[in-house]
Write a protein that holds these residues in place. Structure first.
Motif, PDB file in Angstrom:
ATOM      1  N   ILE A 267      50.490  -0.540   4.503  1.00 49.82           N
ATOM      2  CA  ILE A 267      50.165  -1.477   3.426  1.00 49.82           C
ATOM      3  C   ILE A 267      48.658  -1.686   3.329  1.00 49.82           C
ATOM      4  CG2 ILE A 267      50.412  -3.878   2.678  1.00 49.82           C
ATOM      5  CD1 ILE A 267      53.208  -3.859   3.897  1.00 49.82           C
ATOM      6  N   THR A 268      47.997  -1.782   4.486  1.00 56.34           N
ATOM      7  CA  THR A 268      46.546  -1.960   4.498  1.00 56.34           C
ATOM      8  C   THR A 268      45.833  -0.768   3.877  1.00 56.34           C
ATOM      9  OG1 THR A 268      46.708  -3.309   6.512  1.00 56.34           O
ATOM     10  CG2 THR A 268      44.552  -2.371   5.976  1.00 56.34           C
ATOM     11  N   LEU A 269      46.268   0.443   4.201  1.00 55.96           N
ATOM     12  CA  LEU A 269      45.643   1.637   3.631  1.00 55.96           C
ATOM     13  C   LEU A 269      45.868   1.710   2.125  1.00 55.96           C
ATOM     14  CD1 LEU A 269      46.527   4.279   6.380  1.00 55.96           C
ATOM     15  CD2 LEU A 269      44.271   3.304   5.894  1.00 55.96           C
ATOM     16  N   ILE A 270      47.073   1.359   1.679  1.00 58.51           N
ATOM     17  CA  ILE A 270      47.353   1.349   0.239  1.00 58.51           C
ATOM     18  C   ILE A 270      46.437   0.356  -0.469  1.00 58.51           C
ATOM     19  CG2 ILE A 270      49.103   0.788  -1.494  1.00 58.51           C
ATOM     20  CD1 ILE A 270      51.211   1.776   0.513  1.00 58.51           C
ATOM     21  N   LEU A 271      46.261  -0.812   0.138  1.00 58.61           N
ATOM     22  CA  LEU A 271      45.400  -1.844  -0.447  1.00 58.61           C
ATOM     23  C   LEU A 271      43.940  -1.398  -0.460  1.00 58.61           C
ATOM     24  CD1 LEU A 271      45.334  -4.723  -1.584  1.00 58.61           C
ATOM     25  CD2 LEU A 271      45.013  -5.554   0.741  1.00 58.61           C
ATOM     26  N   VAL A 272      43.498  -0.767   0.608  1.00 58.08           N
ATOM     27  CA  VAL A 272      42.106  -0.309   0.685  1.00 58.08           C
ATOM     28  C   VAL A 272      41.813   0.721  -0.391  1.00 58.08           C
ATOM     29  CG1 VAL A 272      40.510   1.035   2.101  1.00 58.08           C
ATOM     30  CG2 VAL A 272      41.764  -0.855   3.120  1.00 58.08           C
ATOM     31  N   VAL A 273      42.728   1.658  -0.605  1.00 60.08           N
ATOM     32  CA  VAL A 273      42.524   2.667  -1.655  1.00 60.08           C
ATOM     33  C   VAL A 273      42.455   1.999  -3.024  1.00 60.08           C
ATOM     34  CG1 VAL A 273      43.543   4.663  -2.815  1.00 60.08           C
ATOM     35  CG2 VAL A 273      43.563   4.526  -0.325  1.00 60.08           C
ATOM     36  N   GLY A 274      43.363   1.066  -3.297  1.00 59.38           N
ATOM     37  CA  GLY A 274      43.352   0.388  -4.595  1.00 59.38           C
ATOM     38  C   GLY A 274      42.064  -0.370  -4.840  1.00 59.38           C
TER      39      GLY A 274
END
Length: 299
Positions: A267-274
């Motif tokens: 979830i953190t990686l998805i948020l960072v990319v966004g």
């Protein structure tokens, strides 16, 4: 008696006054550009998100320390970081990120190519607007995850399924954004273009698209958000060896293994990319467009 001065004759003083008035009006229309040192811009742009991030992690740590929820439901921030770090060391995280980001960019680029002429047709051809305008609005409100089962049945567990879901999620948003931008163009601009000989594709390229750029850009931002969400949904549901491991599949693996630290790291990686795409791609483009129109204050 001295000869009367003609009312149509401009004296040097009158011409100078008129020139000064025109120069003043031009100055009002000209955007005010102030040069800000790079370090100050970096602080203004980067400090608020950094403070918000630190506060979020602090609240997360406090909630974990309070033991309101058990460890398997709310992990410690350090546990999530260790899950990310272990995959950084092996290089696995870069493969995961590349799989998802490359799919997102290819799907979004295809959506822009499809949605731009579609939006022009809907905006300028009345029959097309009446026929498919409501359909585009309906598709925009339809959750893209609803397309995943159908896409799996049509294309199987292949990349075609992923890209179809991404297109279904992003094309309506981009097209509707362009339609909204064109609807807000003052009618005088297309008329002036017709007088100057701009018709068809020439009018679309040099008049409609530049004038509708703010609305078009807003539609593209929303289309990117929808395509990213659609991609994650497709990767979570349509997971298979032939598709590789993207962020969605990595998130599903964490759920299947009951590894909450792995789930939070995904979830953190998805948020960072966004957030990264917003700050590094869309925010500079939006700022440049608004600055060109004298609207960059506060952006």
């Amino acid at each position: 008696m001295p000869p009367e001065t003609s009312l149509t004759e401009d004296s040097p003083t009158t011409r100078d006054d008129a020139a000064a008035e025109l120069a003043g009006l031009d100055a009002l229309d000209t955007p005010t550009v102030t040069r800000t040192p790079w370090w100050r811009r970096a602080v203004v742009v980067g400090l608020p998100p950094l403070v918000a991030l630190v506060l979020s992690i602090a609240i997360w740590q406090i909630l974990w320390a309070a033991a309101i929820w058990p460890e398997f439901q709310l992990p410690a921030p350090i546990s999530v970081w260790q899950a990310v770090e272990s995959r950084l060391v092996t290089g696995e995280v870069f493969t995961i990120l590349w799989t998802s980001i490359s799919r997102a960019f290819l799907g979004f680029a295809a959506a822009v190519v499809i949605a731009t002429p579609l939006g022009l047709l809907v905006a300028k051809v009345t029959v097309v607007r009446r026929a498919i305008g409501p359909l585009l609005s309906g598709l925009q409100s339809l959750p893209s995850v609803a397309w995943v089962p159908a896409a799996v049945l049509w294309f199987g567990l292949t990349d075609a399924t992923i890209y179809f879901v991404v297109l279904a999620g992003s094309v309506p948003s981009i097209a509707n954004g362009l339609v909204s931008g064109i609807d807000q163009i003052p009618p005088i601009l297309p008329r002036v273009g017709q007088v100057l000989g701009a018709r068809g594709l020439t009018s679309a390229r040099h008049i409609l698209l530049p004038a509708a750029l703010p609305g078009y850009l807003a539609g593209c931002k929303q289309g990117w958000a929808f395509s990213w969400r659609s991609l994650m949904a497709a990767e979570i549901i349509a997971a298979g060896p032939a598709l590789g491991i993207g962020l969605g599949a990595y998130l599903k693996q964490g759920s299947d293994l009951n590894d909450i630290s792995m789930v939070f790291s995904a979830i953190t990686l998805i948020l960072v990319v966004g957030i990264g795409i917003e700050l590094l791609v869309f925010r500079p483009i939006e700022r440049r467009v608004l600055r060109a129109r004298g609207l960059a204050a506060g952006v």
